[in-house]
Write a protein that holds these residues in place. Structure first.
Motif, PDB file in Angstrom:
ATOM      1  N   ARG A  70       0.869  -1.182   0.022  1.00 44.46           N
ATOM      2  CA  ARG A  70       0.083  -0.005  -0.183  1.00 44.46           C
ATOM      3  C   ARG A  70       0.831   1.218  -0.002  1.00 44.46           C
ATOM      4  O   ARG A  70       2.008   1.242   0.385  1.00 44.46           O
ATOM      5  CB  ARG A  70      -0.789  -0.298   1.279  1.00 44.46           C
ATOM      6  CG  ARG A  70      -1.814   0.820   1.384  1.00 44.46           C
ATOM      7  CD  ARG A  70      -2.571   0.617   2.836  1.00 44.46           C
ATOM      8  NE  ARG A  70      -3.899   1.373   3.037  1.00 44.46           N
ATOM      9  CZ  ARG A  70      -4.452   1.589   4.264  1.00 44.46           C
ATOM     10  NH1 ARG A  70      -3.980   0.735   4.919  1.00 44.46           N
ATOM     11  NH2 ARG A  70      -5.154   2.461   4.531  1.00 44.46           N
ATOM     12  N   SER A  92      -2.013   2.742  -4.839  1.00 41.77           N
ATOM     13  CA  SER A  92      -2.695   3.927  -4.270  1.00 41.77           C
ATOM     14  C   SER A  92      -3.886   3.333  -3.497  1.00 41.77           C
ATOM     15  O   SER A  92      -4.208   2.527  -3.462  1.00 41.77           O
ATOM     16  CB  SER A  92      -3.109   4.877  -5.424  1.00 41.77           C
ATOM     17  OG  SER A  92      -4.353   4.588  -6.079  1.00 41.77           O
ATOM     18  N   ASP A  93      -4.479   4.620  -2.593  1.00 43.34           N
ATOM     19  CA  ASP A  93      -5.377   4.198  -1.819  1.00 43.34           C
ATOM     20  C   ASP A  93      -6.720   3.869  -2.554  1.00 43.34           C
ATOM     21  O   ASP A  93      -7.784   3.231  -1.981  1.00 43.34           O
ATOM     22  CB  ASP A  93      -5.815   5.526  -1.063  1.00 43.34           C
ATOM     23  CG  ASP A  93      -6.480   5.236   0.505  1.00 43.34           C
ATOM     24  OD1 ASP A  93      -6.173   4.184   0.987  1.00 43.34           O
ATOM     25  OD2 ASP A  93      -7.703   5.942   0.421  1.00 43.34           O
ATOM     26  N   VAL A  96      -7.746   0.126  -1.834  1.00 46.64           N
ATOM     27  CA  VAL A  96      -7.962  -0.284  -0.532  1.00 46.64           C
ATOM     28  C   VAL A  96      -9.664  -0.227  -0.272  1.00 46.64           C
ATOM     29  O   VAL A  96     -10.372   0.786  -0.207  1.00 46.64           O
ATOM     30  CB  VAL A  96      -7.450   0.717   0.553  1.00 46.64           C
ATOM     31  CG1 VAL A  96      -7.715   0.183   2.085  1.00 46.64           C
ATOM     32  CG2 VAL A  96      -5.880   0.731   0.100  1.00 46.64           C
TER      33      VAL A  96
ATOM     34  N   ALA B 317      -5.497   9.316   2.213  1.00 43.86           N
ATOM     35  CA  ALA B 317      -6.114   8.058   2.620  1.00 43.86           C
ATOM     36  C   ALA B 317      -7.748   8.309   3.054  1.00 43.86           C
ATOM     37  O   ALA B 317      -7.871   9.574   3.261  1.00 43.86           O
ATOM     38  CB  ALA B 317      -5.337   7.441   3.616  1.00 43.86           C
ATOM     39  N   ARG B 318      -8.519   7.371   3.185  1.00 43.23           N
ATOM     40  CA  ARG B 318      -9.831   7.643   3.808  1.00 43.23           C
ATOM     41  C   ARG B 318      -9.761   8.250   5.079  1.00 43.23           C
ATOM     42  O   ARG B 318      -8.786   8.116   5.700  1.00 43.23           O
ATOM     43  CB  ARG B 318     -10.465   6.550   3.691  1.00 43.23           C
ATOM     44  CG  ARG B 318      -9.908   5.210   4.406  1.00 43.23           C
ATOM     45  CD  ARG B 318     -10.459   3.926   4.410  1.00 43.23           C
ATOM     46  NE  ARG B 318      -9.807   2.867   4.862  1.00 43.23           N
ATOM     47  CZ  ARG B 318     -10.292   1.848   5.418  1.00 43.23           C
ATOM     48  NH1 ARG B 318     -11.332   1.363   5.411  1.00 43.23           N
ATOM     49  NH2 ARG B 318      -9.585   1.242   6.087  1.00 43.23           N
ATOM     50  N   ARG B 339     -15.403   8.275   3.421  1.00 49.03           N
ATOM     51  CA  ARG B 339     -14.541   8.557   2.425  1.00 49.03           C
ATOM     52  C   ARG B 339     -15.717   9.212   1.233  1.00 49.03           C
ATOM     53  O   ARG B 339     -16.503   8.482   1.231  1.00 49.03           O
ATOM     54  CB  ARG B 339     -13.602   7.265   1.682  1.00 49.03           C
ATOM     55  CG  ARG B 339     -14.519   6.182   1.418  1.00 49.03           C
ATOM     56  CD  ARG B 339     -13.918   5.134   0.195  1.00 49.03           C
ATOM     57  NE  ARG B 339     -12.471   5.072   0.168  1.00 49.03           N
ATOM     58  CZ  ARG B 339     -11.693   3.996   0.316  1.00 49.03           C
ATOM     59  NH1 ARG B 339     -12.444   2.801   0.215  1.00 49.03           N
ATOM     60  NH2 ARG B 339     -10.560   3.943   0.338  1.00 49.03           N
TER      61      ARG B 339
END
Lengths: 391, 391
Positions: A70, A92-93, A96, B317-318, B339
């Motif tokens: 990640r 990348s995020d 996720v 990031a979230r 998010r």
């Protein structure tokens, strides 16, 4: 940025070469490794980041392994591995917990290395290789040939180098310090959770010379009637004036773990419990004394079992297992076991936890020993006396 | 044998009924659950035993769930679940790391319940449902129809009952105690591993009224240049006279976890770092104040992001995720995230960790808040002040 590498580059190179040699023997072009211990073993990578998809790829046609993880863990890869920048690939995020699969990203790297039709090894039984991971990869690489290469690297890990044994001796010293702290802390009236607290404190604090790390499982504090529940959680209850406790503790240094179990009696135990302890120690010592290179795991278990049988006891579970580098949820290497029928030949540098737990109807006793196989026999990795402790 | 159940039988029954209702809606006869948090949620089961195959089966035609695990963990099932004896099925040691698959044993139970042709739900993306587990089950049940029921139970878990919220308040108090202990311990010259030791001690010791449990991940102590590596391991190094530390800590009570992060400056920080802290707190508060039932996760993230953008910052990031009951390797429920684009409607009883970490080139700051959604807004589950701490 300061590199945190605990082994020489040449040692990592030898590990990767051994893996490639086995890949060649099996006709595997590309090995996709999901097991965090294998990431650490081949690259040095150490961060608690494997709960999102993370892979290390070894390809026959590529010098270094490639780490995939990640985006936010890229810095940990730079800090804890020897890999060059081009071999650290972060997704990348967007990948996720979303509709995109990080395994599409992994598949792209696999294609870059081996084309569409590579023969790809995967760890089918690994903790971090889910049914979905496999399904996603098979979908993304429809022309590739997948083969099960589970525990391929684990079987190479089974023989430890002198540098690894040296770290495991430190882990063993931490395990000894934890057991001493636990025995000091145990008193009637002390809450079970406060015994756990003391044990954890020592696990991380280690010794004045070196600190410790989180183990692969929580310590097991099996107290009173939960003695016969080996993986139970502790409670808030105070220890009674008289009880028995089985403790399984784990010293951890640089992800290498050494296990240590002892039984502790609070208050004077029944003479039959002392007797049980004597039997376990006698059988444990018989097992340890039978260890030497060239014997099989089964032969060692046999020496233990015969001694036990002479006293009228038997043990259902296996007697032990290979230990070494690990991450949660478990340190076991899923390779050799000290059990009847395991024909693995002992070699110098192998490390096992021999754990003769004896469980009767409502009491159990466990007095164990982690050891390395040496040229002529074994080296104990902890020095806590093999006996029943009484407080 | 003393039962250790933390919820009323009626609450377990309601959870199982909700799962069966969703199974009915999807046409699933038999649900094979591999995720330990789902085992705990539906049966109460609590032991660190899931590193060997363990399943809970919910069948539409069978009243109680059925627990399947290793023979030595049967006692834990008797102690920590409400299940009757016939619904606790243990496989023998012959199945552990041998040629036999424990999934043959699981398949036999599935056949007993639903015949050869059942429609079977499995958790394809679960941490403890390996590619091999799936392959073994498909082989053993060739006429069954497998469907992906990943996170089916997790989406039911997302709304917590009053009894669950009450336990999470306790977990929050433990998290507060851990943070206080960490801030007390942090001083120049203290080894990083000794900060970790103090934090772990408090995690288990909890409060004088109730103890704690192991969390789903280690605490994250991101110190100095490792501030930008959010999942790094700590070292033996002593803290310097001047540095910044990001701590992510986890209070855990009866497997329910509450997360708490703070940044701590050792020595007086640069004024720009204070400024960054102010921005994070302002945006965090804007996010929290926007929480109310009927809003979406995306709208909450939007309130946060707009405030951040006004100061010229953005976060990749979230912003957060649902938390609750969990086991290693992670507490995240893999359901709703705070998010952009997540259209999950907030409902009373949902619990999130809102975690605005802001990472610049070489420094980061993280000031977070776990909260429950209430009828009118939110309830913070920890009470540590939202600010930068300076030692």
């Amino acid at each position: 940025m300061k590199k945190e590498l605990h082994f020489e580059r040449a040692e990592f190179a030898a590990r990767v070469a051994a893996v490639k040699s086995e890949m060649g023997r099996r006709g595997i072009d590309i090995l996709l490794l999901s097991e965090p211990a294998n990431h650490n073993y081949l690259t040095g990578y150490n961060a608690y980041s494997f709960y999102t998809p993370q892979m290390v790829i070894v390809a026959l046609n590529h010098d270094e392994p490639i780490w995939i993880g990640r985006f936010m863990d890229r810095i940990s890869a730079l800090m804890t591995t020897y890999l060059t920048d081009e071999n650290i690939r972060a997704y990348s995020d967007r990948y996720v917990q979303s509709a995109l699969s990080p395994y599409d990203f992994v598949a792209d790297v696999a294609k870059e290395l081996g084309g569409e039709k590579a023969r790809i090894g995967v760890e089918m039984g690994g903790y971090y290789y889910s049914a979905r991971a496999h399904a996603d990869l098979v979908r993304a690489l429809p022309l590739a040939q997948f083969v099960d290469a589970d525990v391929l690297v684990n079987w190479i890990r089974i023989v430890k180098s002198p540098a690894e044994i040296s770290i495991m001796r430190q882990a063993g010293r931490i395990a000894d310090a934890m057991m001493e702290r636990a025995i000091d802390t145990i008193e009637p009236g002390v809450r079970e959770c406060d015994v756990a607290a003391a044990v954890y404190h020592q696990m991380m604090s280690g010794t004045p010379e070196f600190g410790g790390a989180y183990a692969c499982t929580p310590p097991y504090l099996c107290i009173g009637e939960r003695q016969i529940a080996p993986h139970a959680a502790w409670t808030d209850e105070p220890l009674p004036a008289s009880t028995t406790i089985n403790l399984e503790l784990f010293g951890n240094r640089h992800r290498y773990q050494v296990n240590l179990s002892r039984s502790i009696s609070v208050g004077k135990p029944a003479s039959s419990y002392y007797k049980l302890a004597d039997v376990v120690v006698e059988a444990l010592n018989a097992g340890l004394e039978s260890v030497r290179p060239g014997r099989t795991c089964s032969e060692v278990e046999d020496a233990f079992r015969h001694t036990l049988a002479r006293h009228g006891f038997e043990k259902e579970a296996r007697l032990g297992y290979s230990i070494g580098v690990g991450f949660p949820p478990a340190v076991g290497e899923r390779t050799a076991s000290l059990r009847k029928g395991d024909q693995t030949l002992l070699r110098p540098g192998m490390v096992f936890h021999m754990m003769p737990g004896l469980w009767l109807d409502d009491v159990g006793i466990t007095i164990t020993q982690s050891f390395a196989v040496t040229d002529r026999g074994h080296e104990p990795l902890t020095s806590t006396p093999r006996k029943l402790f009484v407080k």
